[in-house]
Write an enzyme that holds these catalytic residues in place. Structure first.
Site, PDB file in Angstrom:
ATOM      1  N   ASP A 101       0.828  -1.213   0.000  1.00 40.13           N
ATOM      2  CA  ASP A 101       0.000   0.000   0.000  1.00 40.13           C
ATOM      3  C   ASP A 101       0.863   1.264   0.000  1.00 40.13           C
ATOM      4  O   ASP A 101       0.721   2.129   0.873  1.00 40.13           O
ATOM      5  CB  ASP A 101      -0.938   0.021   1.214  1.00 40.13           C
ATOM      6  N   GLY A 105     -11.002  -7.652   7.870  1.00 40.61           N
ATOM      7  CA  GLY A 105     -12.371  -8.154   7.817  1.00 40.61           C
ATOM      8  C   GLY A 105     -13.374  -7.394   8.657  1.00 40.61           C
ATOM      9  O   GLY A 105     -14.543  -7.772   8.717  1.00 40.61           O
ATOM     10  N   ASN A 151     -15.875   2.217   5.590  1.00 38.96           N
ATOM     11  CA  ASN A 151     -14.749   1.651   6.330  1.00 38.96           C
ATOM     12  C   ASN A 151     -13.652   2.702   6.332  1.00 38.96           C
ATOM     13  O   ASN A 151     -13.110   3.064   5.286  1.00 38.96           O
ATOM     14  CB  ASN A 151     -14.258   0.368   5.654  1.00 38.96           C
ATOM     15  N   ILE A 211     -10.555   3.453   6.273  1.00 43.06           N
ATOM     16  CA  ILE A 211      -9.171   3.104   5.975  1.00 43.06           C
ATOM     17  C   ILE A 211      -8.806   3.667   4.602  1.00 43.06           C
ATOM     18  O   ILE A 211      -9.636   4.233   3.902  1.00 43.06           O
ATOM     19  CB  ILE A 211      -8.912   1.577   5.992  1.00 43.06           C
ATOM     20  N   SER A 252     -13.199   1.210   1.591  1.00 50.00           N
ATOM     21  CA  SER A 252     -12.789  -0.145   1.296  1.00 50.00           C
ATOM     22  C   SER A 252     -14.031  -1.002   1.149  1.00 50.00           C
ATOM     23  O   SER A 252     -15.125  -0.487   0.935  1.00 50.00           O
ATOM     24  CB  SER A 252     -11.885  -0.649   2.422  1.00 50.00           C
ATOM     25  N   PHE A 253     -13.840  -2.314   1.294  1.00 50.15           N
ATOM     26  CA  PHE A 253     -14.982  -3.239   1.339  1.00 50.15           C
ATOM     27  C   PHE A 253     -16.046  -2.637   2.277  1.00 50.15           C
ATOM     28  O   PHE A 253     -15.795  -1.655   2.933  1.00 50.15           O
ATOM     29  CB  PHE A 253     -14.536  -4.585   1.900  1.00 50.15           C
ATOM     30  N   GLU A 277     -11.176  -1.001  -3.043  1.00 48.99           N
ATOM     31  CA  GLU A 277     -10.442  -0.296  -1.991  1.00 48.99           C
ATOM     32  C   GLU A 277      -9.265   0.465  -2.598  1.00 48.99           C
ATOM     33  O   GLU A 277      -9.128   0.586  -3.813  1.00 48.99           O
ATOM     34  CB  GLU A 277      -9.957  -1.274  -0.928  1.00 48.99           C
ATOM     35  N   HIS A 324      -3.268  -1.304  -4.994  1.00 47.04           N
ATOM     36  CA  HIS A 324      -3.204  -0.237  -3.995  1.00 47.04           C
ATOM     37  C   HIS A 324      -2.150   0.790  -4.389  1.00 47.04           C
ATOM     38  O   HIS A 324      -1.097   0.918  -3.775  1.00 47.04           O
ATOM     39  CB  HIS A 324      -2.941  -0.760  -2.590  1.00 47.04           C
TER      40      HIS A 324
END
Length: 443
Positions: A31, A114, A149, A151, A169-170, A207, A286
């Site tokens: 990332d 997760g 999310n 992040i 993200s997800f 993401e 990423h």
């Protein structure tokens, strides 16, 4: 033609440096966020390594040429208290660095895999190598309650110089919020505007957002990564007239559209690939993007095919199509420059890969021989022809179709010698990458 000089050679799988951070160059990068400060390039990246216990918070490296990298250290010695209290994270993820006035702002994310019990924070410094002073929360999300999310923050500036944070993200998708440059935090304390998402049938797998404004084209480009970072990661792009969107792909699909097949949205510019028998790469993704004068570079991580565990730093040239789309060089950057290409040099055997947007596993190359007379061997209707400068037109029957390709003298990292490469896009918005090999196809 001017080819790049032989670059420094790094061994991705060198076990002798596994526990010696000071020897990490391209190793253990995940990332990555690329920024230039003066005459020096910096990469800030996630706390990640192959084996062993994580230490510190946010890895930092630097380079004078984007090729040879030097370990700097960690931005933090420990996870900031507020971030740890909210998430229990063991490491920090997906940083981004920007500058407002004379102060550097380091954005970071804390979470657990997760879950969207997540935290975006920011730290400040007068020097890009620190020390960094944590300024606490920018935005956080609660698992089981919030859609987004918190992040993968990226700070981008619109055409008026106003900073915005794209993140997500997800779970709920990708969101955009305006930043107050006086504090480095949100101008309004809310989740912001949804600008990209994917269907739950693929676990909403989008993401790593990054937005680039191109001042000459007057367009905003949203880069995102699709699918699993362990094997099927791939980079997609869409563009917009305004920073808040809507972001449209090559076919005009809005990046928030979940009524169509999940792989239909986003123009796929890079995915897992393998040229010939050489070791390929798994799950590139990423990314960040750097505008360096009139040159553009994409920075991302990818996994070595041999283990799929070892992840490395990749820097590649971005080449722009005549209709305003970014394409990615097939080879890692070694100092190559765009230049006029003699059509005579194009004839020969090429390994070509078409990035099918519906196939996100590693794609293997096909061989094509471009003949001196402008035809393609074993292709009844195939042809290639010079257009201008480094632009050529190519037609291969079947899914490859008619393409406009940009040719670049580059370094072949797998065979360790210079060669020609090209990247292009066909009439359907499918991206092709290729490199020339120094042998003829057998009759």
């Amino acid at each position: 033609m001017i080819f790049p000089k032989e670059p420094i050679k790094y061994d991705l799988y060198d076990q002798l440096i596994a526990a010696q951070e000071e020897l990490w160059t391209i190793h253990n990068v995940h990332d990555p966020a690329l920024i230039k400060d003066g005459d020096t390039y910096y990469v800030f990246s996630t706390d990640a390594m192959v084996g062993g216990e994580l230490s510190g918070g946010i890895q930092v490296r630097k380079s004078k040429d984007l090729i040879e990298w030097q370990w700097v250290g960690h931005a933090f010695e420990h996870i900031p208290e507020e971030a740890f209290a909210w998430t229990g994270a063991k490491g920090l993820w997906a940083p981004d660095v920007t500058k407002y006035g004379d102060t550097y702002y380091l954005y970071y994310a804390a979470s657990q895999f997760g879950k969207n019990q997540s935290f975006i924070g920011v730290a400040t410094s007068k020097h890009i190598e620190g020390p960094w002073t944590d300024q606490g929360e920018v935005f956080k999300t609660e698992h089981g309650k919030d859609k987004p999310n918190a992040i993968d923050p990226n700070i981008t500036f619109d055409q008026d110089g106003t900073p915005w944070m794209v993140y997500g993200s997800f779970f709920g998708g990708i969101y955009l919020s305006k930043i107050d440059p006086a504090t480095g935090k949100l101008a309004e304390q809310n989740e912001g505007k949804l600008i990209a998402r994917r269907h739950h049938s693929v676990e909403a797998a989008v993401e790593g957002p990054y937005i680039l404004y191109h001042p000459e084209l007057k367009k905003y480009y949203l880069f995102v990564s699709y699918d699993s970072l362990f094997n099927t990661y791939n980079i997609r792009v869409a563009k917009a007239d305004h920073i808040e969107g809507p972001y449209l792909d090559f076919d005009g699909n809005v990046m928030t559209n979940i009524e169509i097949e999940p792989n239909e949205t986003g123009m796929k510019v890079l995915g897992g690939y393998k040229f010939g028998q050489a070791e390929g790469w798994i799950g590139p993704g990423h990314n960040s993007v750097l505008k360096d004068g009139d040159q553009y570079f994409i920075c991302h991580h990818a996994r070595g095919e041999r283990t799929k565990k070892h992840h490395a730093l990749h820097i590649r040239r971005i080449l722009w199509t005549e209709d305003g789309w970014p394409l990615v060089s097939p080879e890692r950057y070694a100092g190559e420059i765009e230049q006029s290409i003699d059509p005579v040099a194009i004839a020969g055997t090429w390994e070509c890969i078409l990035f099918d947007k519906h196939e996100n596993n590693q794609i293997r190359s096909s061989l094509f021989e471009l003949l001196p007379d402008g035809k393609i061997a074993s292709e009844e209707n195939g042809y290639w022809k010079y257009v201008n400068y480094n632009l050529f037109e190519l037609f291969i029957s079947g899914t490859f179709g008619k393409q406009n390709i940009i040719v670049l003298p580059a370094w072949n990292w797998s065979s360790w010698k210079s060669t020609l490469v090209f990247t292009g896009k066909n009439e359907n918005g499918y991206v092709i990458i290729a490199k020339k090999v120094n042998k003829r196809m057998k009759e």
